[in-house]
Design a protein around this motif. Structure first.
Motif, mmCIF file in Angstrom:
data_model
loop_
_atom_site.group_PDB
_atom_site.id
_atom_site.type_symbol
_atom_site.label_atom_id
_atom_site.label_comp_id
_atom_site.label_asym_id
_atom_site.label_seq_id
_atom_site.Cartn_x
_atom_site.Cartn_y
_atom_site.Cartn_z
ATOM 1 N N PHE A 33 0.883 -1.156 0.000
ATOM 2 C CA PHE A 33 0.000 0.000 0.000
ATOM 3 C C PHE A 33 0.927 1.212 0.000
ATOM 4 N N LYS A 35 1.900 5.561 -1.266
ATOM 5 C CA LYS A 35 1.505 6.880 -1.759
ATOM 6 C C LYS A 35 2.772 7.699 -2.022
ATOM 7 N N ASN A 62 -2.548 4.815 -2.812
ATOM 8 C CA ASN A 62 -3.389 5.519 -1.855
ATOM 9 C C ASN A 62 -3.492 7.014 -2.182
ATOM 10 N N TYR A 86 -8.494 2.792 -3.696
ATOM 11 C CA TYR A 86 -8.411 3.082 -2.259
ATOM 12 C C TYR A 86 -7.487 4.277 -2.052
ATOM 13 N N ASN A 87 -8.008 5.472 -2.233
ATOM 14 C CA ASN A 87 -7.162 6.662 -2.296
ATOM 15 C C ASN A 87 -7.375 7.667 -1.177
ATOM 16 N N HIS A 91 -9.060 4.903 3.832
ATOM 17 C CA HIS A 91 -8.606 3.648 3.234
ATOM 18 C C HIS A 91 -7.254 3.234 3.798
ATOM 19 N N PHE A 92 -6.349 4.213 3.986
ATOM 20 C CA PHE A 92 -5.045 3.895 4.562
ATOM 21 C C PHE A 92 -5.201 3.317 5.965
ATOM 22 N N LYS A 95 -6.221 -0.275 5.786
ATOM 23 C CA LYS A 95 -5.501 -1.084 4.793
ATOM 24 C C LYS A 95 -5.346 -2.542 5.227
#
Length: 217
Positions: A33, A35, A62, A86-87, A91-92, A95
């Motif tokens: 996951f 970003k 993310n 899942y942005n 969502h994080f 996760k």
């Protein structure tokens, strides 16, 4: 034993060119996951693709900036599975639940023998001598380390990790960690955000001889 390199503080590129062997008989799925990991993600992808294949990598984006799109698009063209659904911050924070559900779905397809939920700065390797703390990035050593765990139906513990020294290149400090991965035999019901705890249908603990260690660089 499985070892995890953590490159959070690394100032140099990770050298994965010494990897050798054949892992085609062991189907490993690597999941992260991320970003805006402009620097680390390409290394994470290439390293783990060498251990399995590009199509066995699942990257949950993310909500990265537009500057990340060329990296994600390039990875997608190589066969990496880029999930962009899942942005948000929510969502994080969820996760663990999201990836646990994804692993369950993949498990039904019988595509993989093992699932490794990782952070983008974590790289899987094998600890081939626990007492002397000898670590190998050889594919064949990874296969040997995993071979006895194919039928394990509970979470597999990672006993320790190695974190890279921010001031001295190629120096790593071993620290105790509790991170987990699972074989395809494990039916995950929940997983924490940091992958430090999981619940499965089989909750017995592995004997010490089956403890696996990820190391962080």
């Amino acid at each position: 034993m499985i070892f995890l390199y953590n490159l959070t503080h690394s100032k140099e590129a990770f050298d994965y060119n010494s990897i050798n062997g054949d892992i085609s008989i062991m189907r490993c799925c690597f999941i992260c996951f991320q970003k805006n990991e402009h620097r680390l993600l390409p290394y994470w992808i290439d390293y783990h693709a060498e251990l399995s294949s590009y199509s066995s990598l699942y990257v949950f984006d993310n909500g990265s900036d537009k500057s990340m799109e060329p990296i994600l698009d390039s990875a997608e063209k190589l066969g990496v599975n880029i999930i962009r659904d899942y942005n948000s911050k929510e969502h994080f924070e969820s996760k663990g639940r999201i990836i646990a559900k994804y692993i369950l779905d993949l498990r039904q397809l019988n595509l993989y023998d093992f699932f490794f939920p990782l952070d983008c700065d974590e790289f899987v390797a094998a600890s081939i001598d626990n007492e002397k703390k000898i670590i190998s990035t050889s594919k064949s050593d990874l296969i040997e380390s995993l071979s006895s765990l194919l039928d394990v139906s509970c979470p597999i513990k990672i006993a320790y990790s190695g974190e890279n020294d921010p001031h001295i290149a190629q120096l790593f400090h071993l620290k105790g960690r509790r991170k987990l991965f699972v074989s395809a035999k494990a039916e995950i019901s929940s997983m924490s955000c940091g992958y430090h705890s999981m619940r499965t249908a089989t909750q017995k603990k592995l004997p010490d001889r089956l403890n696996y260690g990820f190391d962080k660089k």
